[in-house]
Scaffold this motif. Structure first.
Motif, PDB file in Angstrom:
ATOM      1  N   ILE A   1      -8.194   3.045  -7.916  1.00 31.65           N
ATOM      2  CA  ILE A   1      -8.681   3.060  -6.530  1.00 31.65           C
ATOM      3  C   ILE A   1      -9.570   1.849  -6.261  1.00 31.65           C
ATOM      4  O   ILE A   1      -9.534   1.255  -5.183  1.00 31.65           O
TER       5      ILE A   1
ATOM      6  N   LEU B   1      -7.402  -1.061  -5.586  1.00 36.08           N
ATOM      7  CA  LEU B   1      -6.849  -0.951  -4.235  1.00 36.08           C
ATOM      8  C   LEU B   1      -7.872  -1.354  -3.176  1.00 36.08           C
ATOM      9  O   LEU B   1      -7.555  -2.093  -2.241  1.00 36.08           O
TER      10      LEU B   1
ATOM     11  N   LEU C   1      -7.776  -4.464  -0.545  1.00 38.14           N
ATOM     12  CA  LEU C   1      -7.919  -4.246   0.891  1.00 38.14           C
ATOM     13  C   LEU C   1      -9.044  -5.097   1.474  1.00 38.14           C
ATOM     14  O   LEU C   1      -8.875  -5.741   2.517  1.00 38.14           O
TER      15      LEU C   1
ATOM     16  N   GLU D   1       1.724   1.841  -3.557  1.00 34.74           N
ATOM     17  CA  GLU D   1       0.547   2.331  -4.275  1.00 34.74           C
ATOM     18  C   GLU D   1       0.285   3.807  -3.981  1.00 34.74           C
ATOM     19  O   GLU D   1      -0.139   4.551  -4.870  1.00 34.74           O
TER      20      GLU D   1
ATOM     21  N   PHE E   1       0.816  -1.207   0.000  1.00 38.32           N
ATOM     22  CA  PHE E   1       0.000   0.000   0.000  1.00 38.32           C
ATOM     23  C   PHE E   1       0.857   1.267   0.000  1.00 38.32           C
ATOM     24  O   PHE E   1       0.451   2.301  -0.523  1.00 38.32           O
TER      25      PHE E   1
END
Length: 117
Positions: free
Chosen positions: A97, A100, A104, A70, A67
């Motif tokens: 996004i 991502l 997550l 990123e 992360f």
């Protein structure tokens, strides 16, 4: 061409010969028991020197690094917004996004972010 092949063969053979001589003349013994034992101020150690670390800590560290990279990729996107069309930038940024967030949520679903266990 023959001269080049002959020089390569000679250099390979010479380097192999030097490596063989170095191995034969080496004084290092592989199974030297005194040098292989741990040493703590003249005493034998009470505990094992290498304590295994938690795999959970390693996974949290890897997730943090992913992360973090990123975030470093997201930062320059504001500069590229000035040079590209707004709709294409919005679609690309939203897709990034979304990837991502899916990653997550997947980590959360798998339990990799659960600190209590």
């Amino acid at each position: 061409m023959n001269m080049m092949m002959m020089m390569s063969t000679i250099s390979i053979c010479l380097s192999m010969l030097i490596m063989l001589i170095a191995t034969i003349l080496s004084k290092k013994m592989i199974l030297d028991q005194e040098k292989m034992t741990p040493f703590e101020c003249g005493f034998d150690p009470f505990h094992v020197a290498r304590i295994p670390f938690s795999l959970k800590f390693f996974l949290i560290g890897v997730i943090f690094l992913i992360f973090d990279v990123e975030i470093a990729i997201i930062l320059p996107t504001m500069q590229t917004m000035m040079n590209s069309s707004l709709t294409m930038w919005t679609v690309t940024f939203t897709f990034f996004i979304l990837i991502l967030l899916l990653g997550l949520y997947y980590e959360w679903y798998q339990g990799a972010l659960d600190w209590t266990n």
